[in-house]
Motif scaffolding. Structure first.
Motif, short mmCIF file in Angstrom:
data_model
loop_
_atom_site.label_atom_id
_atom_site.label_comp_id
_atom_site.label_asym_id
_atom_site.label_seq_id
_atom_site.Cartn_x
_atom_site.Cartn_y
_atom_site.Cartn_z
N GLY A 225 3.08 39.22 21.80
CA GLY A 225 2.40 39.53 23.12
C GLY A 225 3.34 39.37 24.88
N HIS A 226 2.90 39.53 25.22
CA HIS A 226 3.81 39.66 27.29
C HIS A 226 3.39 39.22 28.49
CE1 HIS A 226 2.54 43.34 27.76
NE2 HIS A 226 2.63 43.73 26.22
N THR A 227 2.37 38.50 28.01
CA THR A 227 1.68 37.34 29.35
C THR A 227 2.48 37.14 30.37
OG1 THR A 227 1.22 35.13 28.13
CG2 THR A 227 -0.89 37.36 28.32
N ALA A 228 2.19 36.99 31.51
CA ALA A 228 3.42 36.34 32.66
C ALA A 228 3.94 34.89 31.54
CB ALA A 228 2.10 35.98 33.89
N GLU A 229 2.71 34.55 31.26
CA GLU A 229 3.52 32.53 31.16
C GLU A 229 4.46 33.16 29.39
OE1 GLU A 229 0.06 33.35 31.17
OE2 GLU A 229 -0.53 32.16 33.06
N GLU A 230 3.59 34.03 28.69
CA GLU A 230 5.15 33.98 27.80
C GLU A 230 6.32 34.97 27.99
OE1 GLU A 230 1.71 35.60 23.76
OE2 GLU A 230 1.98 37.14 25.68
N VAL A 231 6.05 35.47 28.94
CA VAL A 231 8.22 35.67 29.20
C VAL A 231 8.46 34.63 29.84
CG1 VAL A 231 8.77 37.50 30.70
CG2 VAL A 231 6.25 38.18 29.54
N ARG A 232 7.74 33.90 30.37
CA ARG A 232 8.04 32.70 30.69
C ARG A 232 8.91 31.78 29.93
NH1 ARG A 232 4.03 29.08 33.44
NH2 ARG A 232 3.79 28.95 31.21
N ASP A 233 8.35 31.35 29.13
CA ASP A 233 8.09 30.60 28.48
C ASP A 233 9.91 31.68 27.34
OD1 ASP A 233 6.67 29.42 29.46
OD2 ASP A 233 4.80 29.66 27.28
N VAL A 234 10.40 32.46 27.21
CA VAL A 234 11.36 33.44 27.18
C VAL A 234 11.68 33.34 27.34
CG1 VAL A 234 12.26 35.47 25.65
CG2 VAL A 234 9.65 34.57 25.17
N LEU A 235 12.02 33.49 29.12
CA LEU A 235 12.87 33.67 29.89
C LEU A 235 13.75 32.41 30.00
CD1 LEU A 235 11.39 36.94 32.20
CD2 LEU A 235 13.82 36.61 31.20
N VAL A 236 12.85 31.29 30.37
CA VAL A 236 13.89 30.02 30.79
C VAL A 236 14.30 29.72 29.71
CG1 VAL A 236 13.12 27.70 31.06
CG2 VAL A 236 11.91 29.16 31.86
N PRO A 237 14.51 29.48 28.61
CA PRO A 237 15.30 29.19 27.72
C PRO A 237 16.93 30.33 27.24
CG PRO A 237 13.80 29.81 26.52
CD PRO A 237 13.40 29.58 27.24
N LEU A 238 16.38 31.63 27.27
CA LEU A 238 17.48 32.71 27.30
C LEU A 238 18.29 32.46 28.52
CD1 LEU A 238 17.70 34.81 25.62
CD2 LEU A 238 16.32 36.17 27.33
N ILE A 239 17.63 32.15 29.82
CA ILE A 239 18.74 32.32 31.25
C ILE A 239 19.00 30.41 31.12
CG2 ILE A 239 18.79 31.27 33.25
CD1 ILE A 239 18.80 35.12 32.86
N GLN A 240 19.39 30.04 30.63
CA GLN A 240 19.36 28.13 30.15
C GLN A 240 20.82 28.36 29.45
OE1 GLN A 240 15.89 25.81 29.97
NE2 GLN A 240 15.93 25.71 31.69
N THR A 241 21.26 29.46 28.45
CA THR A 241 21.66 29.53 27.56
C THR A 241 23.37 29.85 27.87
OG1 THR A 241 21.30 31.55 26.51
CG2 THR A 241 20.77 29.87 25.89
N LEU A 242 23.15 30.09 29.83
CA LEU A 242 24.40 30.82 30.50
C LEU A 242 24.97 29.68 31.14
CD1 LEU A 242 22.31 33.90 32.01
CD2 LEU A 242 24.63 33.80 29.86
N PRO A 243 26.32 29.69 31.45
CA PRO A 243 26.64 28.03 32.19
C PRO A 243 26.04 28.89 33.44
CG PRO A 243 28.22 29.88 31.79
CD PRO A 243 26.64 31.11 31.18
N GLU A 244 25.91 27.32 34.70
CA GLU A 244 25.24 28.02 35.87
C GLU A 244 26.08 28.57 36.95
OE1 GLU A 244 24.36 24.66 39.58
OE2 GLU A 244 24.95 23.70 37.18
#
Length: 402
Positions: A285-304
């Motif tokens: 699914g792609h609810t707001a919570e599910e998208v948030r929970d995927v985006l956060v770790p995805l972005i955090q793999t990048l250097p600041e």
């Protein structure tokens, strides 16, 4: 028809309407099986509503549904005639309810209810079931003011005296306290007036209403929009100029590509300067919570220093944008409505991704490893806009020089 093809491939109603150039109300009518012809609205149940007179006529009364109503395919939650025929075929072969449900991608309970409701002497009748479904859908009810009578005469008389619909409604209760047939709501009066105003009764209607209008006027100005999310959006017009000219790396564009029936999705992120692609897995699914929970770790793999900003459209999947920003420190900027060019790199990348994930397919069958493999392939392709370097090479240069 192009609109039907887009909807069948999983495109949302609002986006499909924008792509084919029609109003969202027209798209909503199309989804309900309503078509316009010769100044009238044709409903799938056989009703024909004339724009000029407001008169509703029904084909073959309402004893049997029309051919259009029987063959109509509306929301995917309804069984189609082809699915009903498949139920009959598999039932004759002795298939179990669960097996039939798997073949239709529907719960076995749906199949059981369908068979129980439309079997004759133990034999399921698909076309009888389809006709019964088409006949049960409409619940036509003529307007109280559509036919001559004392109620219509009273309303017309009071309108000629410049009474408002609300005044008429309350006067009816006072003058006819024991006659329930002499009741009408202000909305019903307005509907009768405005339907007629689309045809040849403009002069009479203009004289009837104190405002002299023949169409409703919204109480809020057209440029005012209701808030899309609880947390206020920051629009793309407020995005820093260095993001727009792609001079500073670390600014991303994001979106979803959606699978069949909108049940699965993939998060797509594209870095504006290097065109580097990152993909996130959303199999359920792609609810707001599910998208948030995927985006956060995805972005955090990048250097600041590569977490500058994220630009997204106004899809409801980003309703948790404030929580995302708090968790990552990455501000989210929202595009204007119906402006996909404001995320041009992401739109182009989504088109490339459809080579691997065609429209109308189930995206949940792909694993995170599959998505990583596709991202590596795209990031390894040389791009003309990068001087024939690859996004991976450009990102490596950024990481090694900073």
């Amino acid at each position: 028809m192009e609109y039907d093809r887009l909807r069948a491939s999983g495109v949302r109603q609002r986006e499909a309407a924008a792509l084919v150039g029609v109003h969202e109300r027209t798209a909503r009518d199309w989804d309900r099986g309503i078509r316009k012809s010769n100044g009238a609205r044709l409903h799938p149940d056989g009703r024909r509503i004339d724009y000029k007179t407001g008169v509703t006529t029904t084909s073959a009364a309402s004893r049997e549904p029309s051919v259009a109503a029987v063959e109509a395919e509306l929301h995917h939650r309804f069984l189609t005639v082809a699915e009903r025929e498949l139920i009959a075929d598999l039932r004759r072969e002795g298939q179990s309810l669960r097996a039939i449900g798997r073949a239709l991608s529907r719960p076995a309970s749906t199949v059981k209810r369908e068979i129980d409701a439309h079997s004759v002497e133990g034999v399921y009748q698909p076309h009888r079931a389809q006709r019964a479904w088409a006949k049960s859908r409409p619940r036509p009810k003529a307007s109280k003011l559509a036919t001559d009578g004392p109620l219509r005469d009273y309303v017309a008389h009071k309108l000629q005296q410049q009474w408002s619909p609300e005044q008429i409604c309350h006067a009816l209760v006072t003058e006819f306290p024991d006659d329930e047939s002499m009741r009408v709501s202000p909305e019903t009066i307005y509907q009768a007036i405005y339907v007629q105003a689309r045809g040849g009764l403009r002069r009479e209607v203009a004289a009837a209403l104190r405002t002299g209008r023949t169409r409703r006027k919204p109480h809020r100005s057209p440029d005012q929009r209701t808030r899309r999310f609880v947390d206020e959006m920051v629009m793309i017009s407020e995005r820093p100029p260095e993001v727009a000219d792609r001079a500073v790396p670390g600014h991303w564009e994001g979106d979803l590509i959606v699978g069949t029936r909108n049940e699965s999705a993939i998060v797509t992120l594209v870095e504006r300067s290097t065109r580097y692609v990152m993909l996130g897995h959303l199999p359920g699914g792609h609810t707001a919570e599910e998208v948030r929970d995927v985006l956060v770790p995805l972005i955090q793999t990048l250097p600041e220093h590569l977490r500058g900003s994220l630009t997204w459209d106004q899809g409801c999947e980003m309703a948790a944008h404030k929580q995302f920003t708090v968790s990552t420190g990455v501000p989210v900027y929202f595009c204007d409505p119906h402006s996909p060019w404001q995320r041009g790199s992401n739109e182009n990348t989504n088109g490339l991704l459809r080579q691997y994930f065609p429209k109308g397919t189930d995206l949940s069958v792909h694993s995170p490893e599959d998505l990583e493999h596709v991202a590596q392939q795209l990031n390894g392709r040389p791009r003309k806009t990068l001087g024939w370097k690859t996004p991976a090479e450009r990102l490596r240069d950024l990481l090694t020089t900073t």
